[in-house]
Design an enzyme around this catalytic site. Structure first.
Site, PDB file in Angstrom:
ATOM      1  N   VAL A 287      -2.080  -7.628  -3.496  1.00 55.65           N
ATOM      2  CA  VAL A 287      -1.798  -8.444  -2.301  1.00 55.65           C
ATOM      3  C   VAL A 287      -2.789  -9.599  -2.122  1.00 55.65           C
ATOM      4  O   VAL A 287      -2.543 -10.501  -1.332  1.00 55.65           O
ATOM      5  CB  VAL A 287      -1.766  -7.586  -1.009  1.00 55.65           C
ATOM      6  CG1 VAL A 287      -0.618  -6.606  -1.029  1.00 55.65           C
ATOM      7  CG2 VAL A 287      -3.106  -6.900  -0.767  1.00 55.65           C
TER       8      VAL A 287
ATOM      9  N   GLY B 236       0.833  -1.220   0.000  1.00 56.19           N
ATOM     10  CA  GLY B 236       0.000   0.000   0.000  1.00 56.19           C
ATOM     11  C   GLY B 236       0.852   1.248   0.000  1.00 56.19           C
ATOM     12  O   GLY B 236       0.413   2.329   0.425  1.00 56.19           O
TER      13      GLY B 236
ATOM     14  N   TYR C 280     -15.681  -4.110   6.133  1.00 65.26           N
ATOM     15  CA  TYR C 280     -14.395  -3.518   6.556  1.00 65.26           C
ATOM     16  C   TYR C 280     -14.107  -3.864   8.023  1.00 65.26           C
ATOM     17  O   TYR C 280     -12.981  -4.260   8.369  1.00 65.26           O
ATOM     18  CB  TYR C 280     -14.477  -2.004   6.346  1.00 65.26           C
ATOM     19  CG  TYR C 280     -13.192  -1.261   6.619  1.00 65.26           C
ATOM     20  CD1 TYR C 280     -12.124  -1.315   5.719  1.00 65.26           C
ATOM     21  CD2 TYR C 280     -13.060  -0.473   7.761  1.00 65.26           C
ATOM     22  CE1 TYR C 280     -10.956  -0.610   5.965  1.00 65.26           C
ATOM     23  CE2 TYR C 280     -11.897   0.231   8.010  1.00 65.26           C
ATOM     24  CZ  TYR C 280     -10.848   0.165   7.113  1.00 65.26           C
ATOM     25  OH  TYR C 280      -9.686   0.856   7.361  1.00 65.26           O
TER      26      TYR C 280
HETATM   27  N1  LIG Z   1      -7.255   6.622   6.530  1.00 60.17           N
HETATM   28  C1  LIG Z   1      -7.850   6.188   7.645  1.00 60.17           C
HETATM   29  O1  LIG Z   1      -8.599   6.918   8.291  1.00 60.17           O
HETATM   30  C2  LIG Z   1      -7.588   4.786   8.123  1.00 60.17           C
HETATM   31  C3  LIG Z   1      -8.050   4.453   9.401  1.00 60.17           C
HETATM   32  C4  LIG Z   1      -7.830   3.190   9.882  1.00 60.17           C
HETATM   33  C5  LIG Z   1      -7.155   2.266   9.120  1.00 60.17           C
HETATM   34  N2  LIG Z   1      -6.725   2.606   7.873  1.00 60.17           N
HETATM   35  C6  LIG Z   1      -6.010   1.566   7.124  1.00 60.17           C
HETATM   36  O2  LIG Z   1      -4.734   2.045   6.786  1.00 60.17           O
HETATM   37  C7  LIG Z   1      -4.300   1.406   5.591  1.00 60.17           C
HETATM   38  C8  LIG Z   1      -3.877   2.467   4.601  1.00 60.17           C
HETATM   39  O3  LIG Z   1      -5.023   3.229   4.262  1.00 60.17           O
HETATM   40  P1  LIG Z   1      -4.919   4.716   3.695  1.00 60.17           P
HETATM   41  O4  LIG Z   1      -5.805   5.550   4.493  1.00 60.17           O
HETATM   42  O5  LIG Z   1      -3.517   5.096   3.518  1.00 60.17           O
HETATM   43  O6  LIG Z   1      -5.663   4.478   2.293  1.00 60.17           O
HETATM   44  P2  LIG Z   1      -5.197   4.798   0.798  1.00 60.17           P
HETATM   45  O7  LIG Z   1      -6.362   4.475  -0.038  1.00 60.17           O
HETATM   46  O8  LIG Z   1      -4.596   6.136   0.735  1.00 60.17           O
HETATM   47  O9  LIG Z   1      -4.028   3.733   0.553  1.00 60.17           O
HETATM   48  C9  LIG Z   1      -4.272   2.371   0.381  1.00 60.17           C
HETATM   49  C10 LIG Z   1      -3.280   1.824  -0.626  1.00 60.17           C
HETATM   50  O10 LIG Z   1      -3.507   0.416  -0.769  1.00 60.17           O
HETATM   51  C11 LIG Z   1      -3.392   0.111  -2.135  1.00 60.17           C
HETATM   52  N3  LIG Z   1      -4.119  -1.104  -2.452  1.00 60.17           N
HETATM   53  C12 LIG Z   1      -5.461  -1.283  -2.467  1.00 60.17           C
HETATM   54  N4  LIG Z   1      -5.752  -2.520  -2.852  1.00 60.17           N
HETATM   55  C13 LIG Z   1      -4.582  -3.156  -3.101  1.00 60.17           C
HETATM   56  C14 LIG Z   1      -4.238  -4.452  -3.530  1.00 60.17           C
HETATM   57  N5  LIG Z   1      -5.172  -5.376  -3.826  1.00 60.17           N
HETATM   58  N6  LIG Z   1      -2.930  -4.764  -3.651  1.00 60.17           N
HETATM   59  C15 LIG Z   1      -1.975  -3.843  -3.393  1.00 60.17           C
HETATM   60  N7  LIG Z   1      -2.245  -2.595  -2.989  1.00 60.17           N
HETATM   61  C16 LIG Z   1      -3.541  -2.252  -2.847  1.00 60.17           C
HETATM   62  C17 LIG Z   1      -3.971   1.318  -2.861  1.00 60.17           C
HETATM   63  O11 LIG Z   1      -3.569   1.368  -4.224  1.00 60.17           O
HETATM   64  C18 LIG Z   1      -3.424   2.449  -2.022  1.00 60.17           C
HETATM   65  O12 LIG Z   1      -2.179   2.879  -2.509  1.00 60.17           O
HETATM   66  C19 LIG Z   1      -5.469   0.574   5.092  1.00 60.17           C
HETATM   67  O13 LIG Z   1      -5.291  -0.775   5.530  1.00 60.17           O
HETATM   68  C20 LIG Z   1      -6.653   1.180   5.819  1.00 60.17           C
HETATM   69  O14 LIG Z   1      -7.687   0.248   5.981  1.00 60.17           O
HETATM   70  C21 LIG Z   1      -6.917   3.847   7.348  1.00 60.17           C
END
Ligand SMILES: NC(=O)c1ccc[n+]([C@@H]2O[C@H](COP(=O)([O-])OP(=O)(O)OC[C@H]3O[C@@H](n4cnc5c(N)ncnc54)[C@H](O)[C@@H]3O)[C@@H](O)[C@H]2O)c1
Length: 276
Positions: free
Chosen positions: A71, A15, A184
């Protein structure tokens, strides 16, 4: 960042093309750690790499390798780990303990497909489980393949042997629930259980496995939430703001570092919320 003792090590970050994963890749680079960036969005990773290279921070001692990878696809994940080890082997290695194979993994890849359960299509359920939960299983599975662990992490609690570290990203949503996110929440609850069970399996090999549980963090994922919902969310946050990806990245780096060597099987919440 030298306090973290991550210099000259290599870490895989999934990611890494956006949000929290991108911030982790940058923070590791700033700590002179080499980074294998994995994402299914090649353009996103290219942008992050350009930002790293054009930054005023000194990233000159950090090398990067970019792998386009889904992934949720086992073949691509197996290939990711092989590419990561090959990349690390091109970097210098002075002893077996400092074997250039990769000993650190951060699972940031994640998606949402929000819907009320009464309308949620099976595909929306499957997509989220496939990326968030199965993706975490697959990267851990191949990172900890028998041949790798026997070579890199022999059994025994000798702390002089280099240790390993895995950080998985959960979510506050699996703790508190959230409207429209049963898929989720279930996926992130699964990540938490996977982490605790895995930590027990590999503790004897000096590998720490922990979950970071972000609250609401600025990123493309959270920016997709409608403004009136974001407004409501801010009132649930004691410090009255969303977190920055860099704040999460600092915690991830600490949990990867030998500085947190006695922390494993834990979930560490970073949410700005008091008394969850
Ligand atoms: N932003 C929030 O508020 C928040 C809160 C809690 C948890 N999270 C978690 O943090 C992590 C990062 O989220 P974020 O906010 O940076 O989101 P984001 O959408 O900015 O980044 C997620 C990344 O994962 C990549 N991705 C998606 N599906 C994929 C796949 N099948 N294979 C490879 N890469 C893939 C996307 O291309 C993207 O670059 C995630 O697991 C999300 O669930 C985010």
């Amino acid at each position: 960042m030298s306090w973290l003792q991550l210099a000259n090590k290599t870490c895989i970050v999934t990611g890494a093309g956006s949000g929290i994963g991108a911030a982790v890749a940058k923070a590791l680079s700033n700590a002179q750690c080499h980074v294998v960036m994995a994402d299914h969005n090649a353009d996103g990773m290219e942008n992050v790499l350009q930002e790293i290279k054009s930054s005023s921070l000194d990233y000159s001692s950090s090398f990067h390798h970019v792998v386009t990878c889904d992934v949720g696809n086992e073949k691509q994940v197996r290939d990711l780990i092989q590419q990561a080890d090959s990349f690390a082997e091109t970097l210098t290695c002075e002893s077996r303990e400092e074997s250039p194979r990769v000993r650190m993994l951060v699972n940031c890849a994640g998606i949402t497909r929000d819907n009320w359960i009464s309308k949620m299509a099976e595909e929306e359920w499957d997509d989220v489980i496939d990326v968030n939960l199965k993706g975490t299983y697959l990267t851990c599975r191949h990172f900890l393949d028998q041949n790798r662990v026997d070579w890199l992490f022999p059994k025994g609690n000798d702390r002089s042997v280099s240790s390993g570290s895995i950080v998985n990203i959960g979510s506050i949503v699996s703790e508190r629930g959230n409207l429209g996110q049963v898929n989720y929440a279930a996926s992130k609850g699964g990540v938490l259980g996977l982490t605790r069970a895995l930590a027990k399996e590999v503790a004897i090999r000096n590998i720490n496995v922990n979950t970071v549980i972000p609250g609401f963090i600025h990123s493309p994922m959270s920016h997709a939430v409608p403004d009136h919902i974001k407004e409501r969310m801010i009132h649930q946050i004691s410090v009255r703001r969303f977190g920055d990806p860099e704040e999460v990245a600092d915690l991830v780096c600490f949990l990867l570092s030998p500085r947190s060597s006695y922390i494993t099987g834990e979930s560490v919440t970073i949410s700005g919320m008091i008394g969850l």
